[in-house]
Design a protein around this motif. Structure first.
Motif, PDB file in Angstrom:
ATOM      1  N   LEU A   1      -9.771   4.475  -2.325  1.00  0.00           N
ATOM      2  CA  LEU A   1      -9.438   4.648  -0.911  1.00  0.00           C
ATOM      3  C   LEU A   1      -8.727   3.383  -0.445  1.00  0.00           C
ATOM      4  O   LEU A   1      -9.241   2.276  -0.601  1.00  0.00           O
ATOM      5  N   ILE A   2      -7.513   3.560   0.072  1.00  0.00           N
ATOM      6  CA  ILE A   2      -6.784   2.422   0.616  1.00  0.00           C
ATOM      7  C   ILE A   2      -6.909   2.496   2.131  1.00  0.00           C
ATOM      8  O   ILE A   2      -6.530   3.490   2.740  1.00  0.00           O
ATOM      9  N   ALA A   3      -7.488   1.475   2.734  1.00  0.00           N
ATOM     10  CA  ALA A   3      -7.642   1.466   4.186  1.00  0.00           C
ATOM     11  C   ALA A   3      -6.712   0.405   4.753  1.00  0.00           C
ATOM     12  O   ALA A   3      -6.910  -0.785   4.534  1.00  0.00           O
ATOM     13  N   ASP A   4      -5.663   0.859   5.456  1.00  0.00           N
ATOM     14  CA  ASP A   4      -4.659  -0.064   5.989  1.00  0.00           C
ATOM     15  C   ASP A   4      -5.055  -0.448   7.411  1.00  0.00           C
ATOM     16  O   ASP A   4      -4.887   0.333   8.330  1.00  0.00           O
ATOM     17  N   GLU A   5      -5.579  -1.627   7.579  1.00  0.00           N
ATOM     18  CA  GLU A   5      -6.034  -2.114   8.884  1.00  0.00           C
ATOM     19  C   GLU A   5      -6.880  -1.056   9.602  1.00  0.00           C
ATOM     20  O   GLU A   5      -6.551  -0.656  10.724  1.00  0.00           O
ATOM     21  N   PRO A   6      -7.960  -0.591   8.996  1.00  0.00           N
ATOM     22  CA  PRO A   6      -8.674   0.561   9.558  1.00  0.00           C
ATOM     23  C   PRO A   6      -9.331   0.272  10.898  1.00  0.00           C
ATOM     24  O   PRO A   6      -9.644   1.206  11.638  1.00  0.00           O
ATOM     25  N   THR A   7      -9.535  -0.980  11.228  1.00  0.00           N
ATOM     26  CA  THR A   7     -10.283  -1.258  12.462  1.00  0.00           C
ATOM     27  C   THR A   7      -9.473  -2.049  13.480  1.00  0.00           C
ATOM     28  O   THR A   7      -9.989  -2.425  14.524  1.00  0.00           O
TER      29      THR A   7
ATOM     30  N   ALA B   1       0.834  -1.205   0.000  1.00  0.00           N
ATOM     31  CA  ALA B   1       0.000   0.000   0.000  1.00  0.00           C
ATOM     32  C   ALA B   1       0.866   1.252   0.000  1.00  0.00           C
ATOM     33  O   ALA B   1       0.600   2.214  -0.723  1.00  0.00           O
ATOM     34  N   GLN B   2       1.929   1.226   0.812  1.00  0.00           N
ATOM     35  CA  GLN B   2       2.818   2.384   0.853  1.00  0.00           C
ATOM     36  C   GLN B   2       3.496   2.605  -0.494  1.00  0.00           C
ATOM     37  O   GLN B   2       3.742   3.745  -0.899  1.00  0.00           O
ATOM     38  N   ALA B   3       3.794   1.500  -1.186  1.00  0.00           N
ATOM     39  CA  ALA B   3       4.416   1.624  -2.502  1.00  0.00           C
ATOM     40  C   ALA B   3       3.447   2.292  -3.485  1.00  0.00           C
ATOM     41  O   ALA B   3       3.840   3.130  -4.297  1.00  0.00           O
TER      42      ALA B   3
ATOM     43  N   ILE C   1      -6.946  -3.445   3.517  1.00  0.00           N
ATOM     44  CA  ILE C   1      -5.815  -4.253   3.951  1.00  0.00           C
ATOM     45  C   ILE C   1      -6.097  -4.738   5.360  1.00  0.00           C
ATOM     46  O   ILE C   1      -6.366  -3.940   6.245  1.00  0.00           O
ATOM     47  N   THR C   2      -6.057  -6.040   5.571  1.00  0.00           N
ATOM     48  CA  THR C   2      -6.435  -6.542   6.889  1.00  0.00           C
ATOM     49  C   THR C   2      -5.873  -7.938   7.136  1.00  0.00           C
ATOM     50  O   THR C   2      -5.486  -8.647   6.204  1.00  0.00           O
ATOM     51  N   HIS C   3      -5.803  -8.288   8.414  1.00  0.00           N
ATOM     52  CA  HIS C   3      -5.454  -9.664   8.755  1.00  0.00           C
ATOM     53  C   HIS C   3      -6.697 -10.372   9.294  1.00  0.00           C
ATOM     54  O   HIS C   3      -6.633 -11.503   9.720  1.00  0.00           O
ATOM     55  N   ASP C   4      -7.812  -9.653   9.285  1.00  0.00           N
ATOM     56  CA  ASP C   4      -9.003 -10.121   9.973  1.00  0.00           C
ATOM     57  C   ASP C   4      -9.983 -10.739   8.979  1.00  0.00           C
ATOM     58  O   ASP C   4     -10.580 -10.048   8.160  1.00  0.00           O
ATOM     59  N   LEU C   5     -10.123 -12.051   9.067  1.00  0.00           N
ATOM     60  CA  LEU C   5     -11.009 -12.734   8.117  1.00  0.00           C
ATOM     61  C   LEU C   5     -12.444 -12.252   8.253  1.00  0.00           C
ATOM     62  O   LEU C   5     -13.194 -12.198   7.281  1.00  0.00           O
TER      63      LEU C   5
END
Lengths: 304, 327
Positions: B177-183, B51-53, B212-216
């Motif tokens: 909109l890129i949401a990086d682990e927003p929650t 995402a940062q890239a 972007i998330t690790h949360d299924l």
């Protein structure tokens, strides 16, 4: 969704009432103010500084005497009701001289501190923010400059000037004392640079200038402010020192350094000539340095 | 017409004193308007770095984008001049960060920070900017927006701060909109509200959302398509239903099996064995091999590439998916 919304507002309300006091403590500025406000030393400092500033701006408020009026018949009089701090060889009132002497000290300290801070803010933030070769150039020049002994440098420089006035004295002090502030600013910028809100500002399209000016500097200013207060006192002392050894201000200027210098020959017979201006000078330096210390303690939660 | 955002064979590495950390190794995906793509992976899988890239936020050195392309509406971003690139940020592609407390400037009020977007990028007057900011705060459902305009970030709860971040990201009406682990930093109940808000604003603004998330759980509710990442690579791609109903990669299957089940409280958790790989020393061949229950000798030799499963556009990067999961 309706459930969620009710939950939302209920949850919100609970957080607001319960933790508002705790949450507010998070603000460094207001926290520091609360800490300072209940310290008597802080108010003593502020009072001394306020009186000094008033002396510098409106000396007429403190004395009705003319500091330059000579009265040779009443020379070298010990302190009395008419002359609180006594009179010098030419019968000039020492108290009036001390009052009028505040102006040059404050002006020089203000000019030197401001210019050093401007240099530090511009080049320190460039070095800290951009890093790389910009940082290398600025930091190496600063390091080399830092190694020059400041007082010695100022003396040598002042001896090259034909006339010595507030401007030349300020210049000589600025030239040899900007380095510490620059290093401070650079390291503060470095510490803030990697904060998430900097990335966030950049991700939302902020320019470099905007990031430095609005996002980095306001958050990196604390150490500089603290040092500026201390530095202000140090400059007052440095001005008096340079003037005392004869490379600073010259007559007919009125300055604490000059008054003390005049008293040299008669310290044993008329100690009040040194005592009063010396005490005022020390008090001024003390007030600013103490203010810096108090600010540092208030801004640094670990010191508590 | 060009797709909105295309990431193609992206490679990012960090050259450190210890060696080269290969954070992203050939990631490809695309997002279109009104579409949500979830990038799913554990920490260190390269999802945030990718995402940062895309945003151009990777500090170089030590980070380098060594290969690949990122195109927004057909324009290549990676070779774009920094000045042009800056105009893309915020206005075309905006980003929401994980921890809104540290992502908001602590010394300015939230209203000031939101309205700054209008003043600096749209040249709005102070008054107009304030009006727009309050409207935006109302849109993201911040109660009592007019009064909260003056509040500082630390005076907000976590969920409200994240709403402020979302409002700032929406200010310039971005297309992506890129949401990086927003929650991730939020309580479970607040998570649901913020995800709901993201869904609402996506519907209203019609933008493409990269989640972007690790949360299924987050992925399951929101995403249209999923990219499962491991060691900087895409392991499996497909629609949300395909991935959840029948994983076609051992790693995805491991993720699914490790979800605790609420209907069987006595069952032990079933985690994936082993640890994520050290990105300095990614295993040869398939990066997931050391942890894979289906591994075969050839897994160590040839790195699997994404191959199509069926004809729905779904793909998996596993040599043995046919044996392990059937056609």
């Amino acid at each position: 969704m309706t459930d969620l919304e009710t939950l939302d507002s209920a949850d919100q309300g609970a957080i607001e009432d319960e933790d508002l006091a705790a949450i507010r403590e998070g603000s460094l500025g207001s926290d520091a103010w609360r800490e300072l406000r209940r310290r008597p030393l802080f108010w003593i400092c502020i009072t001394i500084i306020a009186v000094l500033l008033a002396m510098a701006a409106f000396p007429q408020l403190f004395t009705s005497l003319d500091p330059e009026a000579q009265d040779q018949r009443n020379g070298l009089m010990f302190p009395s009701r008419e002359h609180w701090f006594g009179t010098d060889l030419f019968g000039r009132d020492v108290y009036a001289n001390v009052i009028y002497g505040a102006r040059v000290s404050i002006v020089i300290a203000f000019v030197v501190t401001t210019f050093c801070a401007i240099i530090a803010l511009i080049f320190g933030s460039l070095a800290g923010y951009y890093g790389g070769w910009i940082d290398s150039i600025i930091s190496r020049i600063t390091d080399v400059w830092f190694a020059i002994p400041g007082v010695l440098g100022s003396i040598v420089m002042l001896q090259m000037f034909e006339t010595r006035n507030i401007a030349t004295l300020s210049l000589a002090l600025i030239v040899f004392s900007w380095t510490t502030m620059l290093r401070l600013t650079r390291s503060a910028v470095l510490a803030v640079k990697h904060a998430d809100y900097i990335d966030s500002a950049r991700a939302l399209g902020a320019t470099d200038f905007r990031i430095i000016w609005r996002h980095i500097l306001p958050n990196a200013l604390t150490p500089l402010l603290v040092y500026m207060a201390i530095f202000f006192g140090v400059v007052i002392a440095a001005e008096a020192t340079l003037t005392f050894i004869g490379v600073g201000l010259q007559k007919p200027s009125i300055s604490w350094g000059l008054i003390i210098s005049d008293s040299r020959a008669r310290i044993q017979t008329h100690p009040y000539l040194l005592l009063f201006p010396g005490a005022i000078l020390s008090m001024a330096v003390f007030a600013f340095i103490l203010l810096g210390d108090l600010l540092r303690d208030a801004f640094d939660p670990r010191q508590r | 017409m060009d797709p909105l955002l295309v990431v193609d064979d992206l490679h990012v590495e960090f050259r450190t004193d210890d060696g080269v950390v290969r954070a992203v190794n050939g990631l490809s995906y695309m997002v279109d308007r009104r579409e949500t793509v979830a990038i799913l992976g554990e920490s260190g899988s390269g999802k945030s770095v990718s995402a940062q890239a895309i945003m151009g936020l990777i500090a170089s050195p030590p980070g380098f984008i060594t290969k690949g392309s990122v195109r927004f509406e057909g324009r290549e971003l990676l070779t774009m001049a920094e000045d042009e690139r800056r105009k893309v940020r915020g206005a075309d592609i905006a980003m929401v960060f994980q921890d809104a407390l540290s992502a908001l400037n602590p010394v300015f009020s939230v209203g000031w920070q939101i309205s700054e977007m209008f003043r600096k990028h749209r040249g709005a007057s102070k008054k107009e900017a304030k009006k727009s900011a309050v409207e935006l705060m109302e849109l993201v459902e911040i109660p009592d927006a007019t009064n909260r305009y003056r509040s500082f970030p630390h005076e907000f709860s976590g969920g409200m701060r994240q709403r402020v971040m979302i409002a700032m990201a929406l200010a310039l009406d971005p297309d992506v909109l890129i949401a990086d682990e927003p929650t991730t930093a939020l309580d479970v109940t607040v998570q649901a509200q913020v995800m709901q808000l993201l869904e609402n604003v996506q519907a209203e603004f019609g933008m493409g959302l990269v989640l972007i998330t690790h949360d299924l759980g987050v992925v399951a509710e929101q995403a249209d398509r999923v990219v499962v990442m491991y060691a900087g690579r895409a392991m499996e791609k497909g629609t949300i239903d395909e991935i959840f109903d029948q994983p076609h990669h051992p790693y995805t299957e491991g993720l699914m099996n490790s979800i605790p089940r609420l209907d069987d409280l006595n069952e032990r958790l079933n985690p994936i064995r082993g640890n994520p790989p050290d990105l300095l020393r990614i295993p040869s061949g398939c990066a997931f091999r050391p942890r894979c229950p289906y591994q075969q000798p050839d897994c160590a030799e040839v790195e699997p590439t994404l191959e199509f499963v069926g004809d729905s556009g779904r793909s998996t990067a596993c040599h043995h998916w046919r044996d392990a999961f059937g056609e």
